[in-house]
Design a protein around this motif. Structure first.
Motif, PDB file in Angstrom:
ATOM      1  N   TRP A 132       0.854  -1.184   0.000  1.00 48.60           N
ATOM      2  CA  TRP A 132       0.000   0.000   0.000  1.00 48.60           C
ATOM      3  C   TRP A 132       0.892   1.236   0.000  1.00 48.60           C
ATOM      4  O   TRP A 132       0.667   2.185  -0.757  1.00 48.60           O
ATOM      5  CB  TRP A 132      -0.930   0.009   1.219  1.00 48.60           C
ATOM      6  N   GLN A 133       1.925   1.229   0.829  1.00 49.71           N
ATOM      7  CA  GLN A 133       2.848   2.363   0.931  1.00 49.71           C
ATOM      8  C   GLN A 133       3.569   2.610  -0.396  1.00 49.71           C
ATOM      9  O   GLN A 133       3.710   3.754  -0.840  1.00 49.71           O
ATOM     10  CB  GLN A 133       3.856   2.122   2.053  1.00 49.71           C
ATOM     11  N   LYS A 134       3.998   1.532  -1.051  1.00 53.81           N
ATOM     12  CA  LYS A 134       4.690   1.676  -2.332  1.00 53.81           C
ATOM     13  C   LYS A 134       3.740   2.166  -3.420  1.00 53.81           C
ATOM     14  O   LYS A 134       4.123   2.974  -4.268  1.00 53.81           O
ATOM     15  CB  LYS A 134       5.338   0.352  -2.740  1.00 53.81           C
ATOM     16  N   ALA A 135       2.509   1.672  -3.404  1.00 52.91           N
ATOM     17  CA  ALA A 135       1.521   2.134  -4.389  1.00 52.91           C
ATOM     18  C   ALA A 135       1.259   3.622  -4.197  1.00 52.91           C
ATOM     19  O   ALA A 135       1.194   4.382  -5.167  1.00 52.91           O
ATOM     20  CB  ALA A 135       0.230   1.326  -4.271  1.00 52.91           C
ATOM     21  N   GLN A 136       1.111   4.053  -2.955  1.00 53.13           N
ATOM     22  CA  GLN A 136       0.873   5.484  -2.704  1.00 53.13           C
ATOM     23  C   GLN A 136       2.068   6.324  -3.133  1.00 53.13           C
ATOM     24  O   GLN A 136       1.905   7.388  -3.719  1.00 53.13           O
ATOM     25  CB  GLN A 136       0.541   5.752  -1.242  1.00 53.13           C
ATOM     26  N   ALA A 137       3.272   5.842  -2.873  1.00 56.46           N
ATOM     27  CA  ALA A 137       4.463   6.580  -3.301  1.00 56.46           C
ATOM     28  C   ALA A 137       4.489   6.726  -4.822  1.00 56.46           C
ATOM     29  O   ALA A 137       4.958   7.728  -5.357  1.00 56.46           O
ATOM     30  CB  ALA A 137       5.724   5.874  -2.806  1.00 56.46           C
ATOM     31  N   ALA A 138       3.959   5.724  -5.526  1.00 53.95           N
ATOM     32  CA  ALA A 138       3.976   5.743  -6.998  1.00 53.95           C
ATOM     33  C   ALA A 138       2.873   6.602  -7.597  1.00 53.95           C
ATOM     34  O   ALA A 138       3.074   7.213  -8.645  1.00 53.95           O
ATOM     35  CB  ALA A 138       3.861   4.318  -7.538  1.00 53.95           C
ATOM     36  N   VAL A 139       1.702   6.651  -6.960  1.00 54.33           N
ATOM     37  CA  VAL A 139       0.562   7.321  -7.602  1.00 54.33           C
ATOM     38  C   VAL A 139       0.005   8.508  -6.826  1.00 54.33           C
ATOM     39  O   VAL A 139      -0.819   9.247  -7.356  1.00 54.33           O
ATOM     40  CB  VAL A 139      -0.596   6.334  -7.902  1.00 54.33           C
ATOM     41  N   GLY A 140       0.406   8.688  -5.577  1.00 52.12           N
ATOM     42  CA  GLY A 140      -0.139   9.779  -4.778  1.00 52.12           C
ATOM     43  C   GLY A 140      -1.249   9.281  -3.865  1.00 52.12           C
ATOM     44  O   GLY A 140      -1.342   8.101  -3.551  1.00 52.12           O
ATOM     45  N   THR A 141      -2.092  10.183  -3.445  1.00 51.26           N
ATOM     46  CA  THR A 141      -3.141   9.893  -2.463  1.00 51.26           C
ATOM     47  C   THR A 141      -4.013   8.714  -2.872  1.00 51.26           C
ATOM     48  O   THR A 141      -4.486   8.646  -4.004  1.00 51.26           O
ATOM     49  CB  THR A 141      -4.021  11.142  -2.251  1.00 51.26           C
ATOM     50  N   LEU A 142      -4.212   7.816  -1.918  1.00 52.26           N
ATOM     51  CA  LEU A 142      -5.038   6.629  -2.138  1.00 52.26           C
ATOM     52  C   LEU A 142      -6.047   6.490  -1.003  1.00 52.26           C
ATOM     53  O   LEU A 142      -5.836   7.028   0.082  1.00 52.26           O
ATOM     54  CB  LEU A 142      -4.158   5.367  -2.171  1.00 52.26           C
ATOM     55  N   PRO A 143      -7.120   5.720  -1.238  1.00 57.32           N
ATOM     56  CA  PRO A 143      -8.039   5.424  -0.140  1.00 57.32           C
ATOM     57  C   PRO A 143      -7.309   4.659   0.964  1.00 57.32           C
ATOM     58  O   PRO A 143      -6.243   4.076   0.730  1.00 57.32           O
ATOM     59  CB  PRO A 143      -9.108   4.522  -0.780  1.00 57.32           C
ATOM     60  N   GLN A 144      -7.888   4.630   2.153  1.00 53.38           N
ATOM     61  CA  GLN A 144      -7.247   3.960   3.288  1.00 53.38           C
ATOM     62  C   GLN A 144      -7.089   2.463   3.080  1.00 53.38           C
ATOM     63  O   GLN A 144      -6.217   1.846   3.673  1.00 53.38           O
ATOM     64  CB  GLN A 144      -8.028   4.216   4.568  1.00 53.38           C
ATOM     65  N   LYS A 145      -7.929   1.860   2.230  1.00 56.08           N
ATOM     66  CA  LYS A 145      -7.859   0.428   1.992  1.00 56.08           C
ATOM     67  C   LYS A 145      -7.886   0.147   0.495  1.00 56.08           C
ATOM     68  O   LYS A 145      -8.598   0.808  -0.253  1.00 56.08           O
ATOM     69  CB  LYS A 145      -9.010  -0.293   2.674  1.00 56.08           C
ATOM     70  N   LEU A 146      -7.095  -0.831   0.102  1.00 55.31           N
ATOM     71  CA  LEU A 146      -7.049  -1.280  -1.292  1.00 55.31           C
ATOM     72  C   LEU A 146      -7.163  -2.794  -1.313  1.00 55.31           C
ATOM     73  O   LEU A 146      -6.679  -3.471  -0.409  1.00 55.31           O
ATOM     74  CB  LEU A 146      -5.722  -0.869  -1.953  1.00 55.31           C
ATOM     75  N   TRP A 147      -7.745  -3.325  -2.376  1.00 57.06           N
ATOM     76  CA  TRP A 147      -7.818  -4.777  -2.541  1.00 57.06           C
ATOM     77  C   TRP A 147      -6.659  -5.246  -3.400  1.00 57.06           C
ATOM     78  O   TRP A 147      -6.253  -4.567  -4.346  1.00 57.06           O
ATOM     79  CB  TRP A 147      -9.159  -5.180  -3.153  1.00 57.06           C
ATOM     80  N   ALA A 148      -6.148  -6.413  -3.053  1.00 52.97           N
ATOM     81  CA  ALA A 148      -5.028  -6.997  -3.782  1.00 52.97           C
ATOM     82  C   ALA A 148      -5.264  -8.497  -3.932  1.00 52.97           C
ATOM     83  O   ALA A 148      -6.031  -9.096  -3.176  1.00 52.97           O
ATOM     84  CB  ALA A 148      -3.723  -6.755  -3.012  1.00 52.97           C
ATOM     85  N   ARG A 149      -4.606  -9.066  -4.929  1.00 57.98           N
ATOM     86  CA  ARG A 149      -4.642 -10.516  -5.100  1.00 57.98           C
ATOM     87  C   ARG A 149      -3.214 -11.006  -5.262  1.00 57.98           C
ATOM     88  O   ARG A 149      -2.313 -10.242  -5.624  1.00 57.98           O
ATOM     89  CB  ARG A 149      -5.513 -10.926  -6.283  1.00 57.98           C
ATOM     90  N   ARG A 150      -3.035 -12.290  -5.010  1.00 54.46           N
ATOM     91  CA  ARG A 150      -1.693 -12.863  -5.027  1.00 54.46           C
ATOM     92  C   ARG A 150      -1.773 -14.299  -5.528  1.00 54.46           C
ATOM     93  O   ARG A 150      -2.720 -15.016  -5.235  1.00 54.46           O
ATOM     94  CB  ARG A 150      -1.156 -12.817  -3.596  1.00 54.46           C
ATOM     95  N   SER A 151      -0.765 -14.695  -6.287  1.00 52.03           N
ATOM     96  CA  SER A 151      -0.640 -16.098  -6.703  1.00 52.03           C
ATOM     97  C   SER A 151       0.829 -16.399  -6.971  1.00 52.03           C
ATOM     98  O   SER A 151       1.644 -15.491  -7.117  1.00 52.03           O
ATOM     99  CB  SER A 151      -1.489 -16.392  -7.948  1.00 52.03           C
ATOM    100  N   VAL A 152       1.128 -17.687  -7.028  1.00 51.97           N
ATOM    101  CA  VAL A 152       2.487 -18.133  -7.302  1.00 51.97           C
ATOM    102  C   VAL A 152       2.486 -18.828  -8.655  1.00 51.97           C
ATOM    103  O   VAL A 152       1.613 -19.639  -8.955  1.00 51.97           O
ATOM    104  CB  VAL A 152       2.985 -19.118  -6.218  1.00 51.97           C
ATOM    105  N   PHE A 153       3.470 -18.486  -9.475  1.00 53.21           N
ATOM    106  CA  PHE A 153       3.697 -19.180 -10.736  1.00 53.21           C
ATOM    107  C   PHE A 153       4.865 -20.134 -10.518  1.00 53.21           C
ATOM    108  O   PHE A 153       5.852 -19.779  -9.868  1.00 53.21           O
ATOM    109  CB  PHE A 153       4.008 -18.185 -11.859  1.00 53.21           C
ATOM    110  N   TYR A 154       4.734 -21.355 -11.070  1.00 49.40           N
ATOM    111  CA  TYR A 154       5.751 -22.378 -10.913  1.00 49.40           C
ATOM    112  C   TYR A 154       6.338 -22.749 -12.265  1.00 49.40           C
ATOM    113  O   TYR A 154       5.599 -23.015 -13.209  1.00 49.40           O
ATOM    114  CB  TYR A 154       5.150 -23.645 -10.292  1.00 49.40           C
ATOM    115  N   ALA A 155       7.666 -22.770 -12.332  1.00 53.16           N
ATOM    116  CA  ALA A 155       8.392 -23.322 -13.477  1.00 53.16           C
ATOM    117  C   ALA A 155       9.224 -24.448 -12.886  1.00 53.16           C
ATOM    118  O   ALA A 155      10.298 -24.223 -12.332  1.00 53.16           O
ATOM    119  CB  ALA A 155       9.278 -22.265 -14.132  1.00 53.16           C
ATOM    120  N   GLY A 156       8.673 -25.666 -12.922  1.00 49.26           N
ATOM    121  CA  GLY A 156       9.293 -26.770 -12.200  1.00 49.26           C
ATOM    122  C   GLY A 156       9.208 -26.476 -10.716  1.00 49.26           C
ATOM    123  O   GLY A 156       8.147 -26.172 -10.190  1.00 49.26           O
ATOM    124  N   SER A 157      10.349 -26.479 -10.032  1.00 48.86           N
ATOM    125  CA  SER A 157      10.353 -26.169  -8.596  1.00 48.86           C
ATOM    126  C   SER A 157      10.615 -24.687  -8.316  1.00 48.86           C
ATOM    127  O   SER A 157      10.602 -24.269  -7.163  1.00 48.86           O
ATOM    128  CB  SER A 157      11.400 -27.030  -7.885  1.00 48.86           C
TER     129      SER A 157
END
Length: 172
Positions: A132-157
């Motif tokens: 959240w802190q890095k996103a705000q540093a990149a774009v300026g003022t943001l709402p107090q909460k943001l939604w995010a998603r996460r996943s892992v990509f695998y290439a073998g191990s």
């Protein structure tokens, strides 16, 4: 992969307009291109850093290769993306990670049929979270909460952890 409990937030708690973005299993960049004009990638950082606390279970606490970008429509930021992998994975399964430049990372990941993706996890992050802190540093003022998603990509191990933070212009 073990994620902290808050990365298992029920989807029903997210704003309804965000549901398709949070659950899309294909390329997020391709989905953005279908909905917005002139999608571009602005590289904010590419280099080495320590994994954030909620990333440590995936790749360990050692130095990791990191790529941070903004996905934009014209000049409007839509998504802040943070991707990390290990030094060993840079030499093997994700050797192109360091040479992506301003191309979308998804173009590489979804073009390779040997790369597999984990399930998606999502959560609401606030100003205490480093992304959240890095996103705000990149774009300026943001709402107090943001939604995010996460996943892992695998290439073998080898693993590549991708986190995408959805910015207000995407769904307002």
């Amino acid at each position: 992969m073990s994620l902290p409990q808050y990365w298992r937030t029920p989807l029903c708690l997210a704003p309804r307009p965000l549901h398709p973005w949070l659950t899309e299993r294909g390329s997020l960049t391709a989905m953005l291109m279908a909905h917005f004009p002139e999608i571009s990638v602005k590289v904010l950082f590419q280099g080495w850093q320590k994994a954030h606390l909620d990333e440590a279970d995936c790749l360990g606490k050692a130095q990791i290769a990191c790529r941070e970008v903004l996905l934009k429509s014209q000049h409007t930021p839509l998504v802040y993306a943070h991707s990390i992998t290990s030094a060993a994975a840079l030499r093997k399964g994700f050797h192109l990670f360091g040479r992506t430049g301003s191309r979308p990372l998804g173009a590489l990941l979804f073009a390779d049929p040997t790369i597999c993706r984990s399930h998606l996890s999502w959560c609401c992050i606030d100003q205490r979270h480093p992304l959240w802190q890095k996103a705000q540093a990149a774009v300026g003022t943001l709402p107090q909460k943001l939604w995010a998603r996460r996943s892992v990509f695998y290439a073998g191990s080898d693993k590549l952890l991708v986190t995408e933070v959805f910015l207000p212009a995407l769904f307002t």
